[in-house]
Design a protein around this motif. Structure first.
Motif, short mmCIF file in Angstrom:
data_model
loop_
_atom_site.label_atom_id
_atom_site.label_comp_id
_atom_site.label_asym_id
_atom_site.label_seq_id
_atom_site.Cartn_x
_atom_site.Cartn_y
_atom_site.Cartn_z
N PRO A 71 34.76 49.00 38.13
CA PRO A 71 33.84 49.87 38.88
C PRO A 71 32.73 49.09 39.59
O PRO A 71 32.33 49.45 40.70
N LEU A 72 32.23 48.03 38.97
CA LEU A 72 31.20 47.21 39.62
C LEU A 72 31.75 46.52 40.86
O LEU A 72 31.06 46.39 41.87
N LEU A 73 33.01 46.09 40.78
CA LEU A 73 33.63 45.46 41.95
C LEU A 73 33.80 46.46 43.08
O LEU A 73 33.50 46.15 44.24
N LEU A 124 28.73 45.86 43.38
CA LEU A 124 27.57 45.48 42.58
C LEU A 124 27.81 44.14 41.89
O LEU A 124 26.91 43.60 41.25
N ALA A 125 29.03 43.63 41.99
CA ALA A 125 29.39 42.31 41.46
C ALA A 125 30.24 41.60 42.51
O ALA A 125 31.09 42.23 43.16
N TYR A 126 30.01 40.29 42.66
CA TYR A 126 30.70 39.51 43.69
C TYR A 126 31.29 38.23 43.08
O TYR A 126 30.93 37.13 43.48
N PRO A 127 32.19 38.33 42.11
CA PRO A 127 32.77 37.10 41.55
C PRO A 127 33.66 36.40 42.57
O PRO A 127 34.32 37.04 43.39
N ALA A 185 34.77 42.98 47.30
CA ALA A 185 34.71 41.75 48.08
C ALA A 185 35.87 40.84 47.67
O ALA A 185 36.43 40.96 46.58
N GLN A 186 36.23 39.92 48.53
CA GLN A 186 37.36 39.04 48.28
C GLN A 186 37.10 38.13 47.08
O GLN A 186 35.99 37.64 46.88
N PHE A 187 38.15 37.91 46.27
CA PHE A 187 38.04 37.01 45.13
C PHE A 187 39.41 36.41 44.85
O PHE A 187 40.45 36.96 45.24
#
Length: 284
Positions: free
Chosen positions: A38-40, A44-47, A4-6
C-alpha cells in the motif's frame, strides 16, 4: 496509483538476502507485502529495490524451545494464532494476532513483517514489548539479538541496521500464575487500533504480584504503562486496581488524527487498561 520504478530480487538463501540489502541503502525487504505494497501504491515509499524473502524456509515456522517460543519472521498471522506452541506457551500473542485486520490479511501478512514495520497502531508491537520479547536479526556479519525495549525507535522506524533482516522473535514463556488479555478499541473489525492494551498479570494469594502492560497507539512507538505496572504490585482486585489503572496514560504522547484526539486516547487507555487487567487477573 502506480508505484515508482524499482528493481526486484528473489534470493535463494538468507545470506543472499542480507548481501542484497547491504549492497543498496535504498532497498527494502518484501515479506507478506500487506504493509509495504500500500505504501508503494500511494508513493509514500520509494525503494530502489525489493528483496523478496517470501520463499526462504530459514525464516518460517513456529518452534517451542523450552523456556521460549521462537516465531519465524515469515510465519503468517494465521499460523501464529493457531500454533499450539503459541496458544499454550504465550497465549497473549495468539489473542492479539487474532485481532490483526481480517482473515485474508492474516493468511498473507507475516508476524515479522508487522513488527519490522514498527507501526505503533499495530496490534503486535505492544504485545512483544509487554512480554519482553527478543528480536533476532541476521546480516552478512552474523546474528544479533535486540531486546524489545530497544527495537522500536520512532514512528515506522526500528533499530534494524542497513543489511539486517529480522529472522524471528523469541517470546519468553511466563509460566504458571499468569493471566493474559488484549483489549482493543477500533472503528471496524479490520481497522487499526485507536488504542489497544496488552496485559499480563500474575497473582498470588489473591494479590497481584506483577503486571506487564503494553500500550498500542499511545505514542510514536509502543509503550509500557510503567506507572500502572508499579502501582498494581501487591494490590488486590477492587478499587485499588481501578486507581492504579488511572495512571496508564502517564508519560504517553498519543497522536491526534481524524479518529481521536489525544485526550480521548488517554481516556481510552485508562478504561481499556482497567478492563484488560481485570480480565487477565481473572475477575469478571
Amino acid at each position: 496509483m502506480i508505484p515508482a520504478q524499482f528493481d526486484y530480487e528473489r534470493p535463494a538463501s538468507l545470506a543472499e538476502a542480507c548481501q542484497a540489502l547491504a549492497e543498496d541503502d535504498e532497498a527494502k525487504v518484501l515479506a507478506g507485502g500487506q504493509s509495504l505494497l500500500p505504501l508503494l501504491r500511494l508513493r509514500l515509499a520509494y525503494p530502489s529495490k525489493l528483496v523478496d524473502v517470501g520463499r526462504l524456509d530459514e525464516l518460517k515456522g513456529v518452534h517451542d524451545r523450552g523456556d521460549h517460543v521462537f516465531i519465524g519472521a515469515m510465519a503468517t498471522h494465521d499460523e501464529v494464532m493457531r500454533s499450539p506452541a503459541v496458544t499454550s506457551g504465550c497465549p497473549l500473542v495468539a489473542m492479539a494476532t487474532s485481532h490483526v485486520a481480517d482473515p485474508a490479511i492474516r493468511h498473507r501478512g507475516t508476524f515479522g513483517g508487522s513488527l519490522a514495520h514498527s507501526d505503533p497502531a499495530g496490534d503486535l508491537p505492544a504485545v512483544v514489548l509487554a512480554l519482553d520479547g527478543v528480536f533476532v536479526a541476521r546480516s552478512a556479519q552474523g546474528e544479533r539479538e535486540i531486546p524489545a525495549a530497544e527495537f522500536f525507535v520512532d514512528y515506522l522506524e526500528s533499530s534494524l541496521a542497513q543489511g539486517e533482516i529480522l529472522a524471528g522473535v523469541k517470546i519468553p514463556k511466563l509460566g504458571d500464575g499468569w493471566g493474559f488479555h488484549y483489549e482493543k478499541f477500533h472503528r471496524t473489525a479490520q481497522a487499526w487500533a485507536i488504542v489497544g492494551v496488552a496485559a499480563a498479570v500474575r497473582r498470588s494469594n489473591g494479590a497481584i504480584t506483577e503486571a506487564r502492560i503494553g500500550l498500542t497507539n499511545m505514542g510514536p512507538t509502543p509503550l509500557r504503562a510503567r506507572a500502572t505496572e508499579a502501582a498494581l504490585r501487591g494490590v488486590e482486585l477492587g478499587d485499588a486496581v481501578r486507581q492504579a489503572c488511572e495512571q496508564a496514560a502517564e508519560d504517553t504522547s498519543p497522536p491526534s488524527d481524524l479518529h481521536a484526539q489525544p485526550d480521548y486516547r488517554r481516556h481510552l487507555a485508562r478504561v481499556l487498561t482497567h478492563r484488560a487487567v481485570r480480565t487477565a487477573a481473572g475477575s469478571p
